[in-house]
Design a protein around this motif. Structure first.
Motif, PDB file in Angstrom:
ATOM      1  N   TYR A 184       0.822  -1.211   0.000  1.00 49.26           N
ATOM      2  CA  TYR A 184       0.000   0.000   0.000  1.00 49.26           C
ATOM      3  C   TYR A 184       0.863   1.271   0.000  1.00 49.26           C
ATOM      4  O   TYR A 184       0.413   2.342   0.411  1.00 49.26           O
ATOM      5  CB  TYR A 184      -0.968  -0.033   1.186  1.00 49.26           C
ATOM      6  N   ARG A 185       2.095   1.125  -0.447  1.00 45.01           N
ATOM      7  CA  ARG A 185       3.015   2.244  -0.662  1.00 45.01           C
ATOM      8  C   ARG A 185       3.255   3.060   0.600  1.00 45.01           C
ATOM      9  O   ARG A 185       3.347   4.292   0.563  1.00 45.01           O
ATOM     10  CB  ARG A 185       2.490   3.130  -1.797  1.00 45.01           C
ATOM     11  N   ILE A 186       3.349   2.354   1.717  1.00 43.51           N
ATOM     12  CA  ILE A 186       3.732   2.972   2.981  1.00 43.51           C
ATOM     13  C   ILE A 186       5.162   2.536   3.273  1.00 43.51           C
ATOM     14  O   ILE A 186       5.414   1.347   3.458  1.00 43.51           O
ATOM     15  CB  ILE A 186       2.796   2.536   4.116  1.00 43.51           C
ATOM     16  N   PRO A 187       6.135   3.448   3.288  1.00 47.46           N
ATOM     17  CA  PRO A 187       7.534   3.056   3.471  1.00 47.46           C
ATOM     18  C   PRO A 187       7.767   2.391   4.833  1.00 47.46           C
ATOM     19  O   PRO A 187       7.557   3.034   5.873  1.00 47.46           O
ATOM     20  CB  PRO A 187       8.297   4.382   3.366  1.00 47.46           C
ATOM     21  N   PRO A 188       8.190   1.132   4.868  1.00 41.93           N
ATOM     22  CA  PRO A 188       8.401   0.450   6.153  1.00 41.93           C
ATOM     23  C   PRO A 188       9.413   1.142   7.052  1.00 41.93           C
ATOM     24  O   PRO A 188       9.305   1.068   8.282  1.00 41.93           O
ATOM     25  CB  PRO A 188       8.889  -0.947   5.739  1.00 41.93           C
ATOM     26  N   GLY A 189      10.376   1.839   6.467  1.00 43.43           N
ATOM     27  CA  GLY A 189      11.377   2.526   7.270  1.00 43.43           C
ATOM     28  C   GLY A 189      10.887   3.824   7.873  1.00 43.43           C
ATOM     29  O   GLY A 189      11.612   4.461   8.652  1.00 43.43           O
ATOM     30  N   GLU A 190       9.667   4.227   7.547  1.00 44.45           N
ATOM     31  CA  GLU A 190       9.111   5.477   8.066  1.00 44.45           C
ATOM     32  C   GLU A 190       7.920   5.223   8.976  1.00 44.45           C
ATOM     33  O   GLU A 190       6.972   6.002   9.022  1.00 44.45           O
ATOM     34  CB  GLU A 190       8.695   6.391   6.908  1.00 44.45           C
ATOM     35  N   ILE A 191       7.973   4.132   9.729  1.00 46.05           N
ATOM     36  CA  ILE A 191       6.852   3.759  10.575  1.00 46.05           C
ATOM     37  C   ILE A 191       7.273   3.748  12.040  1.00 46.05           C
ATOM     38  O   ILE A 191       8.366   3.312  12.393  1.00 46.05           O
ATOM     39  CB  ILE A 191       6.299   2.372  10.154  1.00 46.05           C
ATOM     40  N   VAL A 192       6.403   4.284  12.885  1.00 45.95           N
ATOM     41  CA  VAL A 192       6.585   4.260  14.335  1.00 45.95           C
ATOM     42  C   VAL A 192       5.586   3.262  14.911  1.00 45.95           C
ATOM     43  O   VAL A 192       4.379   3.402  14.714  1.00 45.95           O
ATOM     44  CB  VAL A 192       6.348   5.648  14.947  1.00 45.95           C
ATOM     45  N   MET A 193       6.085   2.258  15.628  1.00 46.98           N
ATOM     46  CA  MET A 193       5.222   1.251  16.240  1.00 46.98           C
ATOM     47  C   MET A 193       4.980   1.613  17.705  1.00 46.98           C
ATOM     48  O   MET A 193       5.919   1.892  18.455  1.00 46.98           O
ATOM     49  CB  MET A 193       5.867  -0.130  16.159  1.00 46.98           C
ATOM     50  N   ALA A 194       3.720   1.597  18.103  1.00 42.90           N
ATOM     51  CA  ALA A 194       3.380   1.848  19.505  1.00 42.90           C
ATOM     52  C   ALA A 194       3.590   0.579  20.319  1.00 42.90           C
ATOM     53  O   ALA A 194       3.225  -0.517  19.892  1.00 42.90           O
ATOM     54  CB  ALA A 194       1.930   2.318  19.620  1.00 42.90           C
ATOM     55  N   GLY A 195       4.168   0.764  21.499  1.00 41.26           N
ATOM     56  CA  GLY A 195       4.299  -0.336  22.443  1.00 41.26           C
ATOM     57  C   GLY A 195       3.157  -0.269  23.439  1.00 41.26           C
ATOM     58  O   GLY A 195       3.096   0.629  24.270  1.00 41.26           O
ATOM     59  N   LEU A 196       2.227  -1.188  23.365  1.00 42.04           N
ATOM     60  CA  LEU A 196       0.925  -1.054  24.010  1.00 42.04           C
ATOM     61  C   LEU A 196       0.926  -1.565  25.451  1.00 42.04           C
ATOM     62  O   LEU A 196       1.502  -2.612  25.754  1.00 42.04           O
ATOM     63  CB  LEU A 196      -0.128  -1.812  23.201  1.00 42.04           C
TER      64      LEU A 196
END
Length: 262
Positions: free
Chosen positions: A45-57
């Motif tokens: 879906y053309r979302i750069p994997p290197g530009e993602i912030v994952m929340a730690g829940l």
């Protein structure tokens, strides 16, 4: 699944079981297979994997505000992320994903937000914390906020017991209208709780018009595809660590982000 499709400046999505298990910010899989699934999904879906912030829940109500990706790509101990640049995401199974976006970012508020709303988060006030944090940054929830709620466990499959850690938590907080008798088993009385109804009510009480709350929320525990396969991962149903969907929101227009001050 895709949400808020009428807003061209964001992409808001939730993977499904057919896309594979997505793990979490701390669970890439024993051999990295869960992280690899996330990369494939994001790239599709053309979302750069290197530009993602994952929340730690942690099922709380603390919010992270980000304008760049942290060194390890995650914000620990946060159940909400407001982003002025990177994509924001988390792994989810049974808890509701809530996507929040200004309807009109033309005044410079090019931002997006995502929240993790399970039963604990809903009772702990994640919706209020998110909307108040957005309001503090100039987003008017009554006039300029679109919200979408994704799949989660529905009252058909979410039952609690008649005790302080069960139904009384909801009754004591004024949510008795969202509780129904579900009979009993060998251990005692059971009640069904409409978590989606509580969440919608909280958002409405915060001033968000009903017309701006998009609901695409089939039950993660029992919904099937047309072919009869289970559509989503569910922690309550399966109890398999790492079997999560990926909820993600991404800003498509970034030309004004750099000039906006947090």
């Amino acid at each position: 699944m895709q949400f808020l499709m009428h807003l061209p400046h964001v992409t808001a999505r939730l993977s499904e079981r057919v896309d594979g298990p997505m793990g979490s910010s701390t669970n890439p899989g024993d051999e990295g297979e869960l992280a690899a699934n996330r990369v494939r999904y994001l790239e599709r879906y053309r979302i750069p994997p290197g530009e993602i912030v994952m929340a730690g829940l942690v099922h709380g109500s603390d919010i992270a505000v980000v304008s760049e990706v942290p060194p390890d790509g995650r914000v620990p101990d946060r159940d909400g992320v407001i982003t002025f640049g990177p994509a924001a995401a988390f792994g989810v199974a049974d808890c509701f994903s809530v996507f929040l976006v200004p309807l009109d970012p033309s005044d410079g508020r090019m931002l997006a937000a995502i929240a993790h709303a399970g039963w604990r988060g809903i009772l702990n006030g994640i919706a209020r914390a998110m909307v108040e944090t957005l309001s503090a940054r100039g987003v008017d929830p009554r006039q300029n906020l679109g919200v979408a709620i994704g799949p989660g466990i529905r009252e058909c499959c979410f039952t609690v017991r008649d005790d302080e850690r069960g139904v009384r938590q909801y009754v004591d907080r004024g949510y008795v209208a969202f509780v129904k008798d579900a009979g009993e088993d060998e251990r005692g009385k059971l009640f069904r709780v409409d978590l989606l109804g509580i969440l919608r009510s909280q958002l409405s009480d915060l001033g968000i018009p009903e017309t701006e709350i998009e609901i695409q929320a089939p039950c993660t525990s029992c919904t099937t595809t047309k072919s009869g396969n289970l559509r989503f991962f569910s922690w309550r149903r399966d109890r398999v660590k790492g079997n999560n969907m990926l909820a993600v929101i991404h800003l498509n227009q970034r030309d004004r982000i750099e000039s906006y001050r947090l």
